[in-house]
Design a protein around this motif. Sequence first.
Motif, PDB file in Angstrom:
ATOM      1  N   UNK A   1       3.965  -0.362  -9.371  1.00 18.78           N
ATOM      2  CA  UNK A   1       2.545  -0.913  -9.568  1.00 18.78           C
ATOM      3  C   UNK A   1       1.689  -0.168  -8.586  1.00 18.78           C
ATOM      4  N   UNK A   2       1.858  -0.215  -7.246  1.00 16.65           N
ATOM      5  CA  UNK A   2       1.140   0.025  -6.157  1.00 16.65           C
ATOM      6  C   UNK A   2       1.223   1.862  -6.071  1.00 16.65           C
TER       7      UNK A   2
ATOM      8  N   UNK B   1      10.741  -6.474  -6.276  1.00 12.66           N
ATOM      9  CA  UNK B   1       9.939  -5.424  -5.050  1.00 12.66           C
ATOM     10  C   UNK B   1       9.824  -4.155  -5.937  1.00 12.66           C
ATOM     11  N   UNK B   2      10.850  -3.738  -6.749  1.00 10.89           N
ATOM     12  CA  UNK B   2      10.612  -2.369  -7.471  1.00 10.89           C
ATOM     13  C   UNK B   2       9.254  -2.423  -8.274  1.00 10.89           C
ATOM     14  N   UNK B   3       9.394  -3.560  -8.979  1.00 11.16           N
ATOM     15  CA  UNK B   3       7.835  -3.711  -9.722  1.00 11.16           C
ATOM     16  C   UNK B   3       6.646  -3.406  -9.067  1.00 11.16           C
ATOM     17  N   UNK B   4       6.759  -4.012  -7.989  1.00 10.06           N
ATOM     18  CA  UNK B   4       5.435  -3.951  -7.017  1.00 10.06           C
ATOM     19  C   UNK B   4       5.288  -2.640  -6.511  1.00 10.06           C
TER      20      UNK B   4
ATOM     21  N   UNK C   1       0.773  -1.346   0.036  1.00  9.69           N
ATOM     22  CA  UNK C   1       0.024  -0.039  -0.160  1.00  9.69           C
ATOM     23  C   UNK C   1       0.794   1.135  -0.080  1.00  9.69           C
ATOM     24  N   UNK C   2       0.433   2.471  -0.342  1.00  9.54           N
ATOM     25  CA  UNK C   2       1.294   3.376  -0.491  1.00  9.54           C
ATOM     26  C   UNK C   2       1.587   3.951   0.976  1.00  9.54           C
ATOM     27  N   UNK C   3       3.072   4.211   1.116  1.00 10.92           N
ATOM     28  CA  UNK C   3       3.689   4.481   2.469  1.00 10.92           C
ATOM     29  C   UNK C   3       3.616   3.008   3.403  1.00 10.92           C
ATOM     30  N   UNK C   4       3.386   1.889   2.766  1.00 12.67           N
ATOM     31  CA  UNK C   4       3.228   0.763   3.532  1.00 12.67           C
ATOM     32  C   UNK C   4       4.533   0.308   4.460  1.00 12.67           C
ATOM     33  N   UNK C   5       4.312   0.226   5.675  1.00 15.20           N
ATOM     34  CA  UNK C   5       5.459   0.006   6.515  1.00 15.20           C
ATOM     35  C   UNK C   5       6.056  -1.421   6.327  1.00 15.20           C
ATOM     36  N   UNK C   6       5.245  -2.344   5.813  1.00 14.19           N
ATOM     37  CA  UNK C   6       5.813  -3.769   5.433  1.00 14.19           C
ATOM     38  C   UNK C   6       7.069  -3.525   4.030  1.00 14.19           C
TER      39      UNK C   6
END
Length: 306
Positions: free
Chosen positions: A271-272, A265-268, A229-234
């Motif tokens: 994408x998000x 991870x860059x692509x994800x 998610x945007x600004x996702x802590x994960x």
Amino acid sequence: MPTAEQPLVTIVALCYNHARFLETALNSIVAQTYPNLEVFLVDDASTDASPEILRRYAAAHPGWHLRLLPANVGNCQAFNSAFRESAGEFVIDFATDDVLLPERVAQQVAAFAAAGPRCGMVYSDAELIDETGQLVRHHFRRDANGCLHPRPASGPVFADVLARYFISTPTMLMRRATLLQLGGYDETLAYEDFDFWVRASRHWEFYFLNAVTTQKRLHPQSMSSKGYRPHDPYLRSTIAVCRKAQALCRTSAERAALAVRVRWELRQAVRHQSFPEAQDLSQILRELRAVRPLDWLLGQVAKWKS
């Protein structure tokens, strides 16, 4: 008392708003065929009926340890709070929306004995179940004869855990000495498994037990559903672990394996629309000298969008 044949196993049962699944999870601890268990019930400041259920089970099992945390601290800190008080030679991090199958502990302790003293963690296959407990699929895919293709990695798996996700986290039985060497979970992170895999596999072997030992529940509130998610802590935690992994890499093959992970991870992230995080991932690829044309383009998009 622990014996050489039946070493003490600690189960840290972590609960956060799992009331509707909790009795099934706790009953699965009771149903274990392995006798030498130490159980910690840790509630991370649930707002549902979980504390009442946990109190009832703790009263029914006086040897169990109940910890009701006054504030939500997250999985890593909640786990560590019990781990530091525990004594088991082996440890299970058990989310109480999942289910332990009855032979789980016995099978994995036997697997540790077979794997030898350099084994830091045993993992296995799992059934993925829905909110009602119905089977969705297995974690690992098998052919018509029940054979795994490819077979999950065992032994020195550092490069494997860098490049791809393959371990079913709820199935892990960890050696206490391994966790102690790492200082427990890193409490600065939003989730624990990737960091544990990276740091532990640098110095310890992992062993795959070809058995189904656990049911992992899929539902919208599960940790695995919260990523990207945007600004996702994960995602921020993933980047932090990639940085740790970068420092631990010793060979060009290991750096190439890490680049595979960072590239995915860059692509994800793009994408998000997590563009600041995408910039950080792009920077790691540059430092690894592993930038491909699409990586460069995604890095430029992230820079322009941030």
